[in-house]
Motif scaffolding. Structure first.
Motif, PDB file in Angstrom:
ATOM      1  N   LYS A 253     126.921 -21.704  42.512  1.00  0.00           N
ATOM      2  CA  LYS A 253     126.171 -22.422  41.471  1.00  0.00           C
ATOM      3  C   LYS A 253     127.041 -23.477  40.818  1.00  0.00           C
ATOM      4  CE  LYS A 253     122.892 -18.778  40.310  1.00  0.00           C
ATOM      5  NZ  LYS A 253     122.498 -17.773  39.295  1.00  0.00           N
ATOM      6  N   LEU A 254     128.328 -23.157  40.571  1.00  0.00           N
ATOM      7  CA  LEU A 254     129.220 -24.119  39.940  1.00  0.00           C
ATOM      8  C   LEU A 254     129.466 -25.326  40.840  1.00  0.00           C
ATOM      9  CD1 LEU A 254     131.902 -21.794  38.331  1.00  0.00           C
ATOM     10  CD2 LEU A 254     130.201 -23.188  37.151  1.00  0.00           C
ATOM     11  N   ILE A 255     129.598 -25.097  42.117  1.00  0.00           N
ATOM     12  CA  ILE A 255     129.851 -26.190  43.059  1.00  0.00           C
ATOM     13  C   ILE A 255     128.627 -27.077  43.203  1.00  0.00           C
ATOM     14  CG2 ILE A 255     130.291 -26.706  45.490  1.00  0.00           C
ATOM     15  CD1 ILE A 255     132.138 -24.278  45.525  1.00  0.00           C
ATOM     16  N   SER A 256     127.442 -26.482  43.223  1.00  0.00           N
ATOM     17  CA  SER A 256     126.221 -27.265  43.444  1.00  0.00           C
ATOM     18  C   SER A 256     125.840 -28.109  42.248  1.00  0.00           C
ATOM     19  CB  SER A 256     125.066 -26.339  43.832  1.00  0.00           C
ATOM     20  OG  SER A 256     124.734 -25.499  42.757  1.00  0.00           O
TER      21      SER A 256
ATOM     22  N   LYS B 259     129.716 -10.497  45.957  1.00  0.00           N
ATOM     23  CA  LYS B 259     128.430 -11.196  45.946  1.00  0.00           C
ATOM     24  C   LYS B 259     128.255 -11.980  44.655  1.00  0.00           C
ATOM     25  CE  LYS B 259     125.788  -7.934  48.749  1.00  0.00           C
ATOM     26  NZ  LYS B 259     124.667  -7.003  48.779  1.00  0.00           N
ATOM     27  N   ARG B 260     128.554 -11.319  43.533  1.00  0.00           N
ATOM     28  CA  ARG B 260     128.406 -11.968  42.234  1.00  0.00           C
ATOM     29  C   ARG B 260     129.344 -13.181  42.137  1.00  0.00           C
ATOM     30  NH1 ARG B 260     130.453  -8.564  37.881  1.00  0.00           N
ATOM     31  NH2 ARG B 260     129.742  -7.028  39.364  1.00  0.00           N
ATOM     32  N   ALA B 261     130.590 -13.013  42.593  1.00  0.00           N
ATOM     33  CA  ALA B 261     131.557 -14.112  42.556  1.00  0.00           C
ATOM     34  C   ALA B 261     131.098 -15.264  43.451  1.00  0.00           C
ATOM     35  CB  ALA B 261     132.929 -13.618  42.991  1.00  0.00           C
ATOM     36  N   PHE B 262     130.579 -14.918  44.636  1.00  0.00           N
ATOM     37  CA  PHE B 262     130.101 -15.949  45.559  1.00  0.00           C
ATOM     38  C   PHE B 262     128.945 -16.735  44.956  1.00  0.00           C
ATOM     39  CE2 PHE B 262     127.185 -17.297  48.925  1.00  0.00           C
ATOM     40  CZ  PHE B 262     128.012 -18.118  49.655  1.00  0.00           C
ATOM     41  N   LYS B 263     127.989 -16.036  44.375  1.00  0.00           N
ATOM     42  CA  LYS B 263     126.826 -16.711  43.786  1.00  0.00           C
ATOM     43  C   LYS B 263     127.241 -17.585  42.605  1.00  0.00           C
ATOM     44  CE  LYS B 263     123.431 -13.371  45.382  1.00  0.00           C
ATOM     45  NZ  LYS B 263     122.462 -12.346  45.072  1.00  0.00           N
TER      46      LYS B 263
ATOM     47  N   TYR C 151     125.373 -12.763  55.918  1.00  0.00           N
ATOM     48  CA  TYR C 151     126.738 -12.280  55.729  1.00  0.00           C
ATOM     49  C   TYR C 151     126.956 -11.823  54.292  1.00  0.00           C
ATOM     50  CZ  TYR C 151     131.813 -12.113  55.581  1.00  0.00           C
ATOM     51  OH  TYR C 151     133.105 -11.707  55.410  1.00  0.00           O
ATOM     52  N   VAL C 152     126.486 -12.611  53.338  1.00  0.00           N
ATOM     53  CA  VAL C 152     126.652 -12.248  51.923  1.00  0.00           C
ATOM     54  C   VAL C 152     125.930 -10.939  51.625  1.00  0.00           C
ATOM     55  CG1 VAL C 152     126.052 -12.953  49.560  1.00  0.00           C
ATOM     56  CG2 VAL C 152     127.047 -14.612  51.131  1.00  0.00           C
ATOM     57  N   ASP C 153     124.729 -10.773  52.169  1.00  0.00           N
ATOM     58  CA  ASP C 153     123.952  -9.557  51.910  1.00  0.00           C
ATOM     59  C   ASP C 153     124.567  -8.311  52.552  1.00  0.00           C
ATOM     60  OD1 ASP C 153     122.129 -10.958  50.412  1.00  0.00           O
ATOM     61  OD2 ASP C 153     120.716 -11.235  52.072  1.00  0.00           O
ATOM     62  N   THR C 154     125.133  -8.436  53.732  1.00  0.00           N
ATOM     63  CA  THR C 154     125.583  -7.247  54.465  1.00  0.00           C
ATOM     64  C   THR C 154     127.076  -6.980  54.355  1.00  0.00           C
ATOM     65  OG1 THR C 154     125.811  -8.558  56.484  1.00  0.00           O
ATOM     66  CG2 THR C 154     123.719  -7.409  56.144  1.00  0.00           C
ATOM     67  N   ALA C 155     127.915  -7.992  54.332  1.00  0.00           N
ATOM     68  CA  ALA C 155     129.358  -7.767  54.443  1.00  0.00           C
ATOM     69  C   ALA C 155     130.090  -7.736  53.103  1.00  0.00           C
ATOM     70  CB  ALA C 155     129.970  -8.831  55.335  1.00  0.00           C
TER      71      ALA C 155
END
Length: 111
Positions: free
Chosen positions: A107-110, A99-103, A89-93
């Motif tokens: 990382k911050l959550i993990s 994408k940058r915000a999601f990544k 979903y991240v790659d296509t939608a």
């Protein structure tokens, strides 16, 4: 019966004095070691279940669809399938900024 037997007692009822005793030091040490063992067991259980932080509630239809997809795919567990679905979903939608915000947020959550 005589009059003395019928007479109510006057004053307080006398009871033997209670003197508290201190427990043995060995008993206290045993209780402390048992308490430490319980705390260590609880910490180990917490460390073991870090992967299972929460449950996701889905409809019966969605659960059945996930089970069908598990049979067709090479995944053993539902969480593996869901991870690959998120990646797809991240790659296509999503667009580049999303994408940058999601990544970044992932990382911050993990951490």
């Amino acid at each position: 019966m005589t009059e003395n037997n019928r007479k109510k007692p006057s004053g307080l009822i006398k009871q033997p004095r209670v003197v508290p005793e201190l427990p043995d030091k060995t008993v206290i040490k045993e209780q402390k070691t048992k308490l430490k063992e319980k705390q260590a067991d609880q910490e180990s259980v917490k460390k073991i279940n870090l992967n299972q932080q929460s449950n996701i509630k889905v409809s019966l239809n969605t659960k059945q669809q996930i089970d069908i997809l598990l049979k067709f795919s090479s995944h053993k567990f539902a969480y593996e399938l869901i991870d690959s679905m998120i990646d797809n979903y991240v790659d296509t939608a999503l667009d580049v900024d999303q994408k940058r915000a999601f990544k970044t947020l992932s990382k911050l959550i993990s951490e």
